[in-house]
Design a protein around this motif. Structure first.
Motif, PDB file in Angstrom:
ATOM      1  N   PRO A 182       0.443  -1.103   0.119  1.00 33.47           N
ATOM      2  CA  PRO A 182       0.309  -0.360  -0.021  1.00 33.47           C
ATOM      3  C   PRO A 182       1.306   1.329  -0.126  1.00 33.47           C
ATOM      4  O   PRO A 182       1.500   1.262   0.936  1.00 33.47           O
ATOM      5  CB  PRO A 182      -1.338  -0.402   1.592  1.00 33.47           C
ATOM      6  N   ALA A 183       0.028   2.246  -0.673  1.00 31.69           N
ATOM      7  CA  ALA A 183       0.919   3.626  -0.596  1.00 31.69           C
ATOM      8  C   ALA A 183       1.295   3.959   0.571  1.00 31.69           C
ATOM      9  O   ALA A 183       2.931   4.790   1.180  1.00 31.69           O
ATOM     10  CB  ALA A 183       0.438   4.560  -1.515  1.00 31.69           C
ATOM     11  N   ARG A 184       0.457   3.882   1.617  1.00 34.97           N
ATOM     12  CA  ARG A 184       0.983   4.611   2.812  1.00 34.97           C
ATOM     13  C   ARG A 184       1.339   3.565   3.502  1.00 34.97           C
ATOM     14  O   ARG A 184      -0.111   2.751   4.257  1.00 34.97           O
ATOM     15  CB  ARG A 184      -0.668   5.019   3.455  1.00 34.97           C
ATOM     16  N   ARG A 185       2.361   3.758   4.401  1.00 29.22           N
ATOM     17  CA  ARG A 185       2.865   2.762   5.166  1.00 29.22           C
ATOM     18  C   ARG A 185       4.071   3.295   5.566  1.00 29.22           C
ATOM     19  O   ARG A 185       4.630   4.563   5.194  1.00 29.22           O
ATOM     20  CB  ARG A 185       3.807   1.343   4.519  1.00 29.22           C
ATOM     21  N   GLN A 186       4.734   2.700   7.002  1.00 31.51           N
ATOM     22  CA  GLN A 186       5.206   3.349   7.075  1.00 31.51           C
ATOM     23  C   GLN A 186       6.622   2.812   7.346  1.00 31.51           C
ATOM     24  O   GLN A 186       7.026   1.246   6.901  1.00 31.51           O
ATOM     25  CB  GLN A 186       5.786   3.276   8.582  1.00 31.51           C
ATOM     26  N   ASN A 187       7.936   3.204   6.758  1.00 32.45           N
ATOM     27  CA  ASN A 187       9.031   2.289   5.842  1.00 32.45           C
ATOM     28  C   ASN A 187      10.503   2.863   6.936  1.00 32.45           C
ATOM     29  O   ASN A 187      11.031   3.496   7.562  1.00 32.45           O
ATOM     30  CB  ASN A 187       9.585   3.197   4.704  1.00 32.45           C
ATOM     31  N   LEU A 188      10.839   1.836   7.227  1.00 38.87           N
ATOM     32  CA  LEU A 188      11.978   1.498   8.157  1.00 38.87           C
ATOM     33  C   LEU A 188      13.775   1.248   7.058  1.00 38.87           C
ATOM     34  O   LEU A 188      13.037  -0.127   6.488  1.00 38.87           O
ATOM     35  CB  LEU A 188      11.397   0.735   9.340  1.00 38.87           C
ATOM     36  N   PHE A 189      14.670   1.536   7.264  1.00 44.81           N
ATOM     37  CA  PHE A 189      15.814   1.387   6.121  1.00 44.81           C
ATOM     38  C   PHE A 189      17.271   1.540   7.446  1.00 44.81           C
ATOM     39  O   PHE A 189      17.669   1.738   7.834  1.00 44.81           O
ATOM     40  CB  PHE A 189      15.485   2.274   5.440  1.00 44.81           C
ATOM     41  N   PHE A 190      16.814   0.277   7.140  1.00 42.09           N
ATOM     42  CA  PHE A 190      18.815  -0.376   7.893  1.00 42.09           C
ATOM     43  C   PHE A 190      20.097  -0.583   7.218  1.00 42.09           C
ATOM     44  O   PHE A 190      19.525  -1.587   5.927  1.00 42.09           O
ATOM     45  CB  PHE A 190      18.522  -1.048   9.044  1.00 42.09           C
TER      46      PHE A 190
END
Length: 417
Positions: A182-190
């Motif tokens: 979905p376009a609306r989401r939270q993204n965590l990038f490590f």
């Protein structure tokens, strides 16, 4: 700063703290203290931290916190997706999330999926749905193609070790997966490193992200004694055997450059009555699991591993790491030695350095702003001298990123060099 001050809801705090205490966490690590409050507030995150810094809990605790607040759903829908580069890391992350979720009021179903094993049991496990998926990209795409799961309800996406995901060629799979979210989401990038491809991926995914950087070398230096032993390449296995026996190491993780080297070195150690096994990508998943299990149970004294296969290995109180072959990059060097000296324990990291790899090791030292004294072991003093290397006329030592590219060579040729 205690965990209780990071922003968890009071109603959920006791059960989370109970699980945290059982994991042995006394206080938040630097990455946890910086990331958890921001994730709980819904921010996107770009995080950089060394192996063993506690980043799994940094994203797992807020994800579980969100799931615990959601109303009960008769049909489980995937709310959290964690993408990792290797099977071992998938299993490790899944195990950590399950242990942190054990006291939540509602059971959280975590499905761990990866290739190298039959897809059928994983499809069966997903028939009742799941709350969190921990996956390698290739197997996740396989399951999507089999209509075993959907990603249209994912509220939090985690890319763990994003640089490795691209290094291992998962760029196309990542594109397919992102298109299904979905376009609306939270993204965590490590990610341990941020080359241009990683920066571009982060820019395309994240909205006003909070950048968190935890310095790797400063954390590793007080806990890891680094040694560099000069030895001829042909005598490395004999020296390794000598050190294992005379220094009475209980467990040693040895890094080599190729799968063939892993097999050969392990075989020679076994012939010297040292319990050793190779660990590389061509082994079956069952064999890899057995090697890790035996190593953790101290039934094996030595595991000889390649870099890619060893990604995700997390052995508590591992006393020694040996660079039988030097890593190609200084970043890989930090990842390797970070397998020892964890959780306040002192570890030893030994690198075998020959005349032909001296320039290579000097560049690693320069990039990491360190100096490791050279030493020699009696009976194994080197006699070989450096030989000219036509493939490395600039003397870069073969460090990744410093050797001339094809374009560089063509430009030099056109300039008459």
């Amino acid at each position: 700063m205690p965990f209780s001050s990071l922003g968890f809801l009071p109603a959920l705090l006791p059960v989370l703290l109970r699980a945290i205490a059982e994991k042995g966490y006394l206080a938040p690590t630097a990455i946890q203290a910086a990331a958890i409050p921001a994730i709980l507030q819904g921010r996107d995150i770009v995080g950089s931290a060394q192996t063993g810094s506690g980043k799994t809990a940094a994203f797992a605790l807020p994800l579980l916190h969100q799931l615990a607040q959601a109303p009960a759903d008769a049909k489980r829908r995937i709310r959290g997706l964690v993408l990792v580069p290797t099977r071992e890391l998938a299993a490790q992350v899944g195990e950590a999330i399950v242990s942190l979720a054990k006291y939540l009021p509602q059971r959280v179903k975590v499905a761990v999926v990866f290739g190298g094993v039959s897809i059928n049991p994983q499809m069966m496990n997903l028939r009742g749905g799941a709350d969190i998926i921990v996956a390698t990209p290739g197997r996740l795409i396989d399951l999507i193609d089999h209509n075993a799961l959907k990603l249209d309800q994912v509220g939090m996406l985690v890319l763990d070790e994003a640089d490795r995901l691209l290094d291992l060629g998962f760029g196309e799979e990542l594109g397919r997966i992102l298109a299904l979210l979905p376009a609306r989401r939270q993204n965590l990038f490590f990610s341990a490193t941020f080359p241009p491809a990683i920066e571009a991926l982060a820019a395309s995914m994240l909205t006003d992200p909070l950048r968190i950087e935890v310095e790797a070398v400063k954390q590793a230096e007080p806990e890891i004694v680094q040694r560099a032993i000069e030895v001829d390449p042909s005598r490395r296995t004999q020296l390794l055997r000598h050190l294992v026996q005379t220094e009475k190491w209980s467990r040693v993780l040895v890094f080599v450059a190729t799968k063939h080297a892993a097999e050969i070195v392990a075989d020679k150690l076994r012939k010297a009555d040292i319990e050793a096994e190779p660990f590389h990508g061509e082994l079956s998943q069952g064999k890899r699991n057995q090697v890790l299990q035996d190593f953790k149970a101290k039934l094996l004294q030595v595991v000889v591993a390649t870099d890619v296969a060893a990604r995700g290995i997390d052995i508590a109180q591992l006393p020694v790491v040996v660079n039988y072959d030097l890593p190609r990059s200084s970043v890989d060097y930090i990842h390797r030695i970070g397998r020892t000296g964890r959780a306040g324990e002192t570890g030893i990291a030994i690198s075998f350095v020959s005349a032909d790899t001296e320039a290579h090791f000097k560049l690693i030292e320069k990039r990491q702003k360190m100096s490791v004294p050279r030493e020699q072991v009696a009976g194994f003093e080197p006699v070989e001298v450096q030989t000219p290397n036509a493939a490395d006329p600039a003397g870069t030592g073969g460090i990744k990123g410093k050797r001339p590219s094809k374009k560089d060579k063509l430009r030099a040729l056109a300039a008459g060099k």
